[in-house]
Design an enzyme around this catalytic site. Sequence first.
Site, PDB file in Angstrom:
ATOM      1  N   LYS A   1      33.861  -3.173   9.091  1.00 36.36           N
ATOM      2  CA  LYS A   1      34.621  -4.508   9.623  1.00 36.36           C
ATOM      3  C   LYS A   1      34.271  -5.628   8.499  1.00 36.36           C
ATOM      4  O   LYS A   1      33.342  -5.636   8.032  1.00 36.36           O
ATOM      5  CB  LYS A   1      34.548  -5.045  11.043  1.00 36.36           C
ATOM      6  CG  LYS A   1      34.633  -3.804  12.053  1.00 36.36           C
ATOM      7  CD  LYS A   1      34.319  -4.094  13.600  1.00 36.36           C
ATOM      8  CE  LYS A   1      35.665  -5.061  14.222  1.00 36.36           C
ATOM      9  NZ  LYS A   1      35.311  -5.412  15.322  1.00 36.36           N
TER      10      LYS A   1
ATOM     11  N   ASP B   1      33.034   4.009  19.944  1.00 31.77           N
ATOM     12  CA  ASP B   1      34.193   3.511  20.361  1.00 31.77           C
ATOM     13  C   ASP B   1      35.498   4.014  20.376  1.00 31.77           C
ATOM     14  O   ASP B   1      35.836   4.530  19.422  1.00 31.77           O
ATOM     15  CB  ASP B   1      34.158   1.880  19.648  1.00 31.77           C
ATOM     16  CG  ASP B   1      35.094   0.873  20.358  1.00 31.77           C
ATOM     17  OD1 ASP B   1      35.299   1.229  21.799  1.00 31.77           O
ATOM     18  OD2 ASP B   1      35.576  -0.069  19.678  1.00 31.77           O
ATOM     19  N   ALA B   2      36.213   3.970  21.680  1.00 33.91           N
ATOM     20  CA  ALA B   2      37.383   4.779  21.585  1.00 33.91           C
ATOM     21  C   ALA B   2      38.539   3.918  20.810  1.00 33.91           C
ATOM     22  O   ALA B   2      38.291   2.796  20.557  1.00 33.91           O
ATOM     23  CB  ALA B   2      37.810   4.743  23.033  1.00 33.91           C
TER      24      ALA B   2
ATOM     25  N   HIS C   1      37.726   2.648  11.013  1.00 34.15           N
ATOM     26  CA  HIS C   1      37.489   2.029  12.318  1.00 34.15           C
ATOM     27  C   HIS C   1      38.399   2.943  13.239  1.00 34.15           C
ATOM     28  O   HIS C   1      39.362   3.235  12.973  1.00 34.15           O
ATOM     29  CB  HIS C   1      38.109   0.624  12.477  1.00 34.15           C
ATOM     30  CG  HIS C   1      37.875  -0.063  13.646  1.00 34.15           C
ATOM     31  ND1 HIS C   1      38.591   0.176  14.602  1.00 34.15           N
ATOM     32  CD2 HIS C   1      36.901  -1.107  14.118  1.00 34.15           C
ATOM     33  CE1 HIS C   1      38.246  -0.621  15.694  1.00 34.15           C
ATOM     34  NE2 HIS C   1      37.211  -1.378  15.268  1.00 34.15           N
TER      35      HIS C   1
ATOM     36  N   ASP D   1      60.443  -3.738  16.133  1.00 30.67           N
ATOM     37  CA  ASP D   1      59.262  -4.236  16.265  1.00 30.67           C
ATOM     38  C   ASP D   1      58.528  -3.968  14.750  1.00 30.67           C
ATOM     39  O   ASP D   1      57.734  -5.103  14.414  1.00 30.67           O
ATOM     40  CB  ASP D   1      58.178  -3.445  17.197  1.00 30.67           C
ATOM     41  CG  ASP D   1      58.179  -3.894  18.387  1.00 30.67           C
ATOM     42  OD1 ASP D   1      58.632  -4.810  18.931  1.00 30.67           O
ATOM     43  OD2 ASP D   1      57.909  -2.936  19.519  1.00 30.67           O
TER      44      ASP D   1
ATOM     45  N   ARG E   1      46.009  -1.423  18.407  1.00 36.37           N
ATOM     46  CA  ARG E   1      44.989  -2.456  18.993  1.00 36.37           C
ATOM     47  C   ARG E   1      44.602  -3.528  17.992  1.00 36.37           C
ATOM     48  O   ARG E   1      43.581  -4.264  18.071  1.00 36.37           O
ATOM     49  CB  ARG E   1      43.792  -1.840  19.672  1.00 36.37           C
ATOM     50  CG  ARG E   1      44.144  -1.336  21.011  1.00 36.37           C
ATOM     51  CD  ARG E   1      42.774  -1.351  21.836  1.00 36.37           C
ATOM     52  NE  ARG E   1      41.949  -0.173  21.143  1.00 36.37           N
ATOM     53  CZ  ARG E   1      41.062   0.347  22.012  1.00 36.37           C
ATOM     54  NH1 ARG E   1      41.160   0.321  23.463  1.00 36.37           N
ATOM     55  NH2 ARG E   1      40.219   1.088  21.635  1.00 36.37           N
ATOM     56  N   LYS E   2      45.034  -3.425  16.660  1.00 40.47           N
ATOM     57  CA  LYS E   2      44.589  -4.304  15.673  1.00 40.47           C
ATOM     58  C   LYS E   2      45.880  -5.086  15.002  1.00 40.47           C
ATOM     59  O   LYS E   2      46.115  -5.055  13.737  1.00 40.47           O
ATOM     60  CB  LYS E   2      43.905  -3.582  14.513  1.00 40.47           C
ATOM     61  CG  LYS E   2      42.627  -3.147  14.895  1.00 40.47           C
ATOM     62  CD  LYS E   2      41.574  -4.333  15.170  1.00 40.47           C
ATOM     63  CE  LYS E   2      40.371  -3.858  15.760  1.00 40.47           C
ATOM     64  NZ  LYS E   2      40.432  -3.689  17.101  1.00 40.47           N
TER      65      LYS E   2
ATOM     66  N   ASP F   1      40.353   2.467  16.006  1.00 39.52           N
ATOM     67  CA  ASP F   1      41.682   1.774  16.074  1.00 39.52           C
ATOM     68  C   ASP F   1      42.719   2.192  15.043  1.00 39.52           C
ATOM     69  O   ASP F   1      43.615   2.607  14.886  1.00 39.52           O
ATOM     70  CB  ASP F   1      41.795   0.509  16.582  1.00 39.52           C
ATOM     71  CG  ASP F   1      41.186   0.292  18.021  1.00 39.52           C
ATOM     72  OD1 ASP F   1      41.282   1.173  18.679  1.00 39.52           O
ATOM     73  OD2 ASP F   1      40.416  -0.991  18.064  1.00 39.52           O
ATOM     74  N   LYS F   2      41.960   1.827  13.664  1.00 34.40           N
ATOM     75  CA  LYS F   2      42.825   2.032  12.520  1.00 34.40           C
ATOM     76  C   LYS F   2      43.078   3.495  12.108  1.00 34.40           C
ATOM     77  O   LYS F   2      44.068   3.862  11.537  1.00 34.40           O
ATOM     78  CB  LYS F   2      41.919   1.154  11.413  1.00 34.40           C
ATOM     79  CG  LYS F   2      42.809   0.866  10.242  1.00 34.40           C
ATOM     80  CD  LYS F   2      44.222   0.389  10.272  1.00 34.40           C
ATOM     81  CE  LYS F   2      44.304  -0.929  10.941  1.00 34.40           C
ATOM     82  NZ  LYS F   2      45.908  -1.340  11.290  1.00 34.40           N
TER      83      LYS F   2
ATOM     84  N   LYS G   1      56.112   4.018  14.460  1.00 36.77           N
ATOM     85  CA  LYS G   1      57.616   3.759  14.965  1.00 36.77           C
ATOM     86  C   LYS G   1      58.456   3.659  13.579  1.00 36.77           C
ATOM     87  O   LYS G   1      58.262   3.169  12.554  1.00 36.77           O
ATOM     88  CB  LYS G   1      57.617   2.151  15.507  1.00 36.77           C
ATOM     89  CG  LYS G   1      56.739   1.971  16.762  1.00 36.77           C
ATOM     90  CD  LYS G   1      56.707   0.850  17.303  1.00 36.77           C
ATOM     91  CE  LYS G   1      56.040   0.451  18.715  1.00 36.77           C
ATOM     92  NZ  LYS G   1      55.847  -0.901  19.066  1.00 36.77           N
TER      93      LYS G   1
ATOM     94  N   GLU H   1      52.102   7.411  19.433  1.00 37.04           N
ATOM     95  CA  GLU H   1      50.865   6.707  19.674  1.00 37.04           C
ATOM     96  C   GLU H   1      49.838   7.959  19.436  1.00 37.04           C
ATOM     97  O   GLU H   1      49.799   8.859  19.730  1.00 37.04           O
ATOM     98  CB  GLU H   1      50.652   6.333  21.021  1.00 37.04           C
ATOM     99  CG  GLU H   1      51.797   5.497  21.477  1.00 37.04           C
ATOM    100  CD  GLU H   1      52.146   4.129  20.811  1.00 37.04           C
ATOM    101  OE1 GLU H   1      51.296   3.582  20.353  1.00 37.04           O
ATOM    102  OE2 GLU H   1      53.318   3.807  21.165  1.00 37.04           O
TER     103      GLU H   1
ATOM    104  N   GLU I   1      57.314   9.981  21.940  1.00 33.57           N
ATOM    105  CA  GLU I   1      58.558  10.532  21.566  1.00 33.57           C
ATOM    106  C   GLU I   1      59.047  10.963  20.236  1.00 33.57           C
ATOM    107  O   GLU I   1      58.843   9.972  19.465  1.00 33.57           O
ATOM    108  CB  GLU I   1      59.692   9.643  22.367  1.00 33.57           C
ATOM    109  CG  GLU I   1      59.281   9.297  23.964  1.00 33.57           C
ATOM    110  CD  GLU I   1      58.299   8.185  24.080  1.00 33.57           C
ATOM    111  OE1 GLU I   1      57.454   8.660  24.963  1.00 33.57           O
ATOM    112  OE2 GLU I   1      58.386   7.212  23.269  1.00 33.57           O
TER     113      GLU I   1
ATOM    114  N   PHE J   1      23.949  -0.007  12.194  1.00 30.71           N
ATOM    115  CA  PHE J   1      25.238   0.734  12.527  1.00 30.71           C
ATOM    116  C   PHE J   1      25.351   1.841  12.072  1.00 30.71           C
ATOM    117  O   PHE J   1      25.940   2.189  11.090  1.00 30.71           O
ATOM    118  CB  PHE J   1      26.096  -0.433  11.627  1.00 30.71           C
ATOM    119  CG  PHE J   1      27.817  -0.152  12.048  1.00 30.71           C
ATOM    120  CD1 PHE J   1      28.337   0.839  12.978  1.00 30.71           C
ATOM    121  CD2 PHE J   1      28.797  -1.131  11.280  1.00 30.71           C
ATOM    122  CE1 PHE J   1      29.594   0.940  13.200  1.00 30.71           C
ATOM    123  CE2 PHE J   1      30.186  -0.728  11.615  1.00 30.71           C
ATOM    124  CZ  PHE J   1      30.510   0.187  12.662  1.00 30.71           C
TER     125      PHE J   1
ATOM    126  N   LYS K   1      63.058   0.871  15.323  1.00 29.73           N
ATOM    127  CA  LYS K   1      62.458   0.048  16.093  1.00 29.73           C
ATOM    128  C   LYS K   1      62.185  -1.491  15.297  1.00 29.73           C
ATOM    129  O   LYS K   1      61.488  -1.474  14.505  1.00 29.73           O
ATOM    130  CB  LYS K   1      60.868   0.695  16.378  1.00 29.73           C
ATOM    131  CG  LYS K   1      61.049   1.539  17.675  1.00 29.73           C
ATOM    132  CD  LYS K   1      61.774   3.005  17.056  1.00 29.73           C
ATOM    133  CE  LYS K   1      61.424   4.170  18.223  1.00 29.73           C
ATOM    134  NZ  LYS K   1      62.057   5.192  17.710  1.00 29.73           N
TER     135      LYS K   1
END
Length: 390
Positions: A170, A243-244, A17, A276, A249-250, A19-20, A270, A45, A58, A235, A274
Amino acid sequence: MAKRKSIISSESVTEGHPDKMCDLISDAVLDEALRQDKNSRVAVETGTKNGGVMVFGEMTTNGYIDIPHVVRDTIKGIGYTKSEYGIEWETCSVWVQITEQSPDISQGVSEGKGLYKEQGAGDQGMMYGFACTETKELMPLPISLAHKLTKKLAELRKNGSISYFRPDGKSQVSIEYDEKGKPVRADTIVVSTQHDPGVSHDRIEKDVIASVIKPICKDWIDKDTVFHVNPTGLFIRGGPYADAGLTGRKIIVDTYGGVGRHGGGAFSGKDPTKVDRSAAYATRYIAKNLVAAGVADKCEIQFAYAIGVAEPVSINIDCFGTNKLPLDDIEKLVREFFPTKPADIIKTLDLRRPIYKKTAAYGHFGREDPDFTWEKTDRVKLLKQEGKLK
């Protein structure tokens, strides 16, 4: 008020995918930095569309990271080996926009350099950890099944069992819960897989149900379970051509499928300074040990931090009425026997290692892998003793 039956749904995506794919690339860059310099500071990113990939962010490290090579190797490993799949590892464009970490942030997470002498949190924010008794992994059932479905898609594609599968895909699983909040059956299962042209929808549906859905979900399927396989009908076009993609985003796929809360910060790309990432791992570690010890059947832990400050500004515990000990006593156990400061979390969970690429797909939690130290239940005996639990 009487409780009623409910249906809870969670989704997962394959490593192909878009995003993944970006999460994997960001974590592959992080791993290479940590492999060369365990103290690397990384906040990277990735974005992708059509045949292009941009890596930006960074990084401060003593190593030299050949980022285009890392990007191409990751894309190849995913399986994007033909341009018709949506991107191709050898011919894709790679742009890099990376600067060093801000010195203002750096001093806050470097011991002895900021306003406070201890290593502080890399940012403000809230992180959540969750565990429950629905599965042996102590994860919510819907996300556990959803991940296993997408992992099965990738497995069958990579070993050649179903030759027409392509990398993008998916899943979504809807589980019915009874009035007591216990999972009882699969209400609806959705699986979408990218595929070669010329393959009939009937064949895809038959193969996915027989080779993917039933082996994974058989214990929860009944005569009324609804299957949706490639519900648009086709598909063929997938990946970043369709798709960008973008890192982060997941995040609900990465955690508990929407059952447990999420603080909002993404994990991939990260380094462990971090919070997060590291505090989300720590709170899962705490919640899982508490549930495994029988302190509660369901537990959610929240930490909140201020940038540059080591101690959490707050700790909140919610056991949804399933706790066997008072919440005040549980919080005392957490503060006494678990790491809460960033430096202690990093040390306890041994997080300065190149282990992150494999976390990026199929969930960061609920997986049996010795490198996933936050999944260990090594404090169960201690919690039982201290909590006087049988």
